[in-house]
Design an enzyme around this catalytic site. Sequence first.
Site, PDB file in Angstrom:
ATOM      1  N   GLY A  33      10.218   5.939  10.793  1.00  0.00           N
ATOM      2  CA  GLY A  33       9.347   6.266   9.658  1.00  0.00           C
ATOM      3  C   GLY A  33       8.039   6.875  10.152  1.00  0.00           C
ATOM      4  O   GLY A  33       7.600   7.934   9.682  1.00  0.00           O
ATOM      5  N   HIS A  34       7.422   6.215  11.145  1.00  0.00           N
ATOM      6  CA  HIS A  34       6.185   6.751  11.728  1.00  0.00           C
ATOM      7  C   HIS A  34       6.444   8.124  12.361  1.00  0.00           C
ATOM      8  O   HIS A  34       5.641   9.035  12.243  1.00  0.00           O
ATOM      9  CB  HIS A  34       5.646   5.821  12.825  1.00  0.00           C
ATOM     10  CG  HIS A  34       5.241   4.467  12.344  1.00  0.00           C
ATOM     11  ND1 HIS A  34       5.905   3.321  12.701  1.00  0.00           N
ATOM     12  CD2 HIS A  34       4.230   4.077  11.536  1.00  0.00           C
ATOM     13  CE1 HIS A  34       5.316   2.279  12.152  1.00  0.00           C
ATOM     14  NE2 HIS A  34       4.298   2.708  11.427  1.00  0.00           N
ATOM     15  N   LYS A 145       5.243   6.976   1.470  1.00  0.00           N
ATOM     16  CA  LYS A 145       5.341   6.561   0.062  1.00  0.00           C
ATOM     17  C   LYS A 145       5.821   5.121  -0.073  1.00  0.00           C
ATOM     18  O   LYS A 145       5.810   4.559  -1.153  1.00  0.00           O
ATOM     19  CB  LYS A 145       6.326   7.468  -0.669  1.00  0.00           C
ATOM     20  CG  LYS A 145       5.808   8.857  -0.956  1.00  0.00           C
ATOM     21  CD  LYS A 145       6.877   9.597  -1.751  1.00  0.00           C
ATOM     22  CE  LYS A 145       6.443  10.974  -2.151  1.00  0.00           C
ATOM     23  NZ  LYS A 145       7.551  11.697  -2.813  1.00  0.00           N
ATOM     24  N   GLN A 150      -0.934   1.630  -1.691  1.00  0.00           N
ATOM     25  CA  GLN A 150      -1.872   2.008  -0.623  1.00  0.00           C
ATOM     26  C   GLN A 150      -2.145   3.507  -0.688  1.00  0.00           C
ATOM     27  O   GLN A 150      -3.302   3.951  -0.648  1.00  0.00           O
ATOM     28  CB  GLN A 150      -1.275   1.629   0.735  1.00  0.00           C
ATOM     29  CG  GLN A 150      -1.936   2.313   1.926  1.00  0.00           C
ATOM     30  CD  GLN A 150      -1.455   1.778   3.266  1.00  0.00           C
ATOM     31  OE1 GLN A 150      -1.763   0.662   3.630  1.00  0.00           O
ATOM     32  NE2 GLN A 150      -0.711   2.573   4.017  1.00  0.00           N
ATOM     33  N   LEU A 181      12.501   1.626   6.322  1.00  0.00           N
ATOM     34  CA  LEU A 181      12.005   1.235   7.655  1.00  0.00           C
ATOM     35  C   LEU A 181      10.596   0.665   7.558  1.00  0.00           C
ATOM     36  O   LEU A 181       9.760   1.149   6.804  1.00  0.00           O
ATOM     37  CB  LEU A 181      12.041   2.429   8.608  1.00  0.00           C
ATOM     38  CG  LEU A 181      13.414   3.026   8.889  1.00  0.00           C
ATOM     39  CD1 LEU A 181      13.329   4.011  10.055  1.00  0.00           C
ATOM     40  CD2 LEU A 181      14.461   1.961   9.198  1.00  0.00           C
ATOM     41  N   ARG A 184       7.834  -4.598  10.024  1.00  0.00           N
ATOM     42  CA  ARG A 184       8.135  -6.005   9.715  1.00  0.00           C
ATOM     43  C   ARG A 184       9.645  -6.275   9.682  1.00  0.00           C
ATOM     44  O   ARG A 184      10.044  -7.435   9.694  1.00  0.00           O
ATOM     45  CB  ARG A 184       7.464  -6.428   8.407  1.00  0.00           C
ATOM     46  CG  ARG A 184       5.954  -6.554   8.535  1.00  0.00           C
ATOM     47  CD  ARG A 184       5.325  -7.202   7.311  1.00  0.00           C
ATOM     48  NE  ARG A 184       3.938  -7.579   7.563  1.00  0.00           N
ATOM     49  CZ  ARG A 184       2.862  -6.898   7.140  1.00  0.00           C
ATOM     50  NH1 ARG A 184       3.012  -5.801   6.439  1.00  0.00           N
ATOM     51  NH2 ARG A 184       1.642  -7.339   7.410  1.00  0.00           N
TER      52      ARG A 184
END
Length: 274
Positions: A33-34, A145, A150, A181, A184
Amino acid sequence: MIIIETTDELIKARDTLEGSVGFVPTMGALHEGHLSLIHQAKAHNERVIVSIFINPTQFLEGEDLDKYPKKIEADKEICKRAGVDILFMPTASIMYEPDELVIMAPAIMGYILEGNRRPGHFDGMLQVVMKLLNLTNPTNAYFGKKDAQQLALITQMARTYHLRTHIVPCDIVRSPQGLALSSRNLYLSPEEKQKALALSRSLKRATKMVMNHEMDALIIKNAMEEILESQTEIEYIAIVNRDFHPLGRVEVGNTIILVAAWVGATRLIDNLWI
Ligand code: PAF
């Protein structure tokens, strides 16, 4: 890639960068994801800065600050391979001074859904994002998203404080089975990972219902609850518009369906943009 640990050095290094700068703030334990945020930053900017900082002010008492996953060496390698120019890895004492001025999340948006379950979380998150945006002064900053609330609050903060940075929303990245993803997810046992799939399954069910012209929010939420309740402990299922106002009926192009649920001791969130 240069690795920087202090704010003074970061400001100096930033000032030497010419052209557009893409920024990806993270708390580390980097995953696909990052990486997709970094790839987007890379594709649309001449230079890329990534930060890794587990921000203590956005964790509530009793949350997982101390055990938040850390993979420093792997993260450095991922950033290097992805072509990141500057990796900023400060400590809390570098980022914060005692008794400092604070930013507060707005009274409604900051205290519903995630903000209701985690009061104060968004104040700390906005505080650090404001610092990071000022330090890196990026052309574009990339946010997933998956943390929809946030993202909405950061977009609002950029508007309120007339920040020059363009906040870029990025699609959720999922495992082949559908799990959104998240760093955590590392807390989940193999069995819990199976149970956690109920979140994305419930959202898939919602998609199907909308495709079959079922727009009633209550009926959709009930169907999602049926899928979630046997596998997870549900915190909330919400159907809101893009400004986070609750909807009685889905509005195509202006709806987010959100779910937060516990799987064992791990709290997970997921959502669907319609
Ligand atoms: O989404 C995150 O990882 C964090 O909330 C962020 C934006 C890096 C701020 O600490």
